[in-house]
Design a protein around this motif. Structure first.
Motif: not given
Length: 446
Positions: A406-409, A415-416, A54-55, A46-50
């Motif tokens: 895949a999203v991280w790559l 970038g985000r 992370v999708e 959740l923190p990375e979704v925020l």
């Protein structure tokens, strides 16, 4: 055929049902899981979704996709009458109805405590579910859009002020990730300077991250403050009416975004609507083998695990100690719970839950983290990589692992994503208004 009822589809419930599917023989028992949401939230993401790393959908594990042999009921268990082995279910739509069972596994999870602080219910976001993380991110992105067109003044300062309440893992990780996103956005918003950002982390105790020792906890505070955050220790939120934050230290300011992560409380159904034994905190009393009751008075055919169960912590070797409510314990308790239910069905003895911690790891923003295992402490970039490596392996199913990786790559090269979709909270606005309110063809949400 016997029915095993799993109450709740969070960590413990999902893994209980998932492992039961693998362990039960054909015709041995059927599994029924009740949860109002059609997915299990992988909360460490959740923190990375925020922060957009992370999708959102990749942090949600679809129950029906992965529990193919389990009957899924979209609803909430409102009461349990174990004496008659009946539970009351309130579906998403339609009238409440009873469901009979032979064995029950209570894994309903905890709820967020608000402590009755004025304004919190009306103004704050929680951080337990994917929808909340997405809404927090969109609120910040929209605030940047609005602030970029405003002159310096009270409204602009409020839009760029963020307050997190609670210095546990959820609060610190969410605070660190959102601060990382905000500082990263400055490159795309030349109208906003670093000094315009005002991020506050409020903690009632004298330290944050109680899961780590004193030294790493102080280092995290210094790290967050070095990046522009303000950490208020020994401080409570007194009021948040209309976004006006009042702290117990006497400080007051307006905050456009308030996130409440100040702790868990007992599930109301477990605390007040069941005949199962509960402790003074409203949690189900369980033995070390996860059977409800005590060694002297076990409750037959009743089991519990996760945040709503007071599971004895045999690993610490201290009488009366219970496992802390975190993902490590919930996942492992769910797996053991499934094995113990099957063992008892087949006339074997259940095993006790004993789990020695694998260490503590937290993300503090892009490229920043902290890890501790006993006396070993790792900080910065290596700890952040360890956080990502651990959780991509821990998230259920290879399909989810592949999507997250895949999203991280992709983010390494591009970038985000910084697009706000806050308008989805009012998706019919453009249709109803006929486009009259947006010259560019886009409705902007506040």
């Amino acid at each position: 055929m016997r029915t095993i009822l799993v109450v709740g589809g969070g960590y413990a419930g999902f893994y209980t049902a998932w492992k039961l599917e693998k362990k039960l023989r054909r015709g041995e028992a059927r599994v029924v899981l009740v949860d109002p949401r059609p997915y299990m939230t992988y909360q460490p993401f959740l923190p990375e979704v925020l922060a957009g790393s992370v999708e959102a959908r990749h942090a949600a594990v679809a129950l029906r996709r992965h529990l193919r042999k389990t009957k899924i009921i979209s609803g909430t268990v409102t009461a349990v009458d174990h004496e008659h082995k009946t539970a009351s279910v309130r579906p998403v739509d339609g009238p409440e109805f009873p469901i009979s069972y032979d064995v029950i596994a209570v894994t309903a999870g905890a709820v967020t405590r608000q402590f009755g602080v004025p304004g919190v219910t009306e103004e704050a976001f929680g951080l337990k579910h994917v929808e909340e993380a997405v809404a927090i991110r969109d609120r910040l992105l929209t605030a940047f859009d609005r602030a970029s067109t405003l002159p310096d003044g009270p409204l602009r300062r409020k839009l760029l002020t963020v307050t997190f309440v609670g210095g546990g893992f959820s609060g610190v990780e969410g605070f660190g990730e959102l601060l990382s996103l905000a500082t990263g956005l400055l490159r795309a918003y030349p109208e906003i300077a670093f000094e315009d950002l005002d991020f506050h982390l409020v903690e009632a105790l004298g330290r944050i991250l109680p899961e780590v020792t004193e030294g790493p906890s102080r280092w995290v505070v210094r790290e967050l403050e070095k990046r522009g955050g303000r950490v208020h220790l020994n401080t409570q939120l007194v009021s948040a009416v209309e976004g006006h934050v009042v702290l117990s230290s006497g400080e007051e300011y307006d905050s456009g975004l308030i996130v409440w992560t100040a702790g868990n409380g007992a599930n109301p159904m477990v605390r007040s609507h069941t005949d199962l034994p509960i402790n003074e905190r409203g949690m189900v009393t369980v033995r070390a083998d996860l059977r409800v009751g005590t060694d002297e008075n076990p409750v037959i055919d009743a089991w519990a695990a996760g945040d709503d169960a007071a599971v004895p912590d045999l690993a610490v070797g201290r009488p009366g100690a219970a496992t802390v409510p975190n993902a490590q314990h919930a996942v492992r308790q769910g797996k053991l719970l499934a094995g113990n239910i099957v063992a008892v069905l087949r006339g074997r003895m259940p095993r006790n839950y004993v789990h020695h911690s694998l260490g503590t790891v937290a993300t503090l923003g892009l490229g920043r983290g902290i890890f501790q295992y006993r006396g070993i402490v790792i900080k910065g970039w290596p700890a952040w990589l360890m956080h990502r490596g651990y959780h991509v392996l821990a998230v259920p199913s290879w399909e989810r692992k592949a999507r997250v990786a895949a999203v991280w790559l992709t983010a390494v090269f591009y970038g985000r994503d910084i697009v706000s979709l806050a308008s989805v909270q009012d998706p019919r606005h453009e249709f109803v208004s006929g486009g009259s309110g947006a010259s560019t063809g886009h409705a902007r949400s506040s």
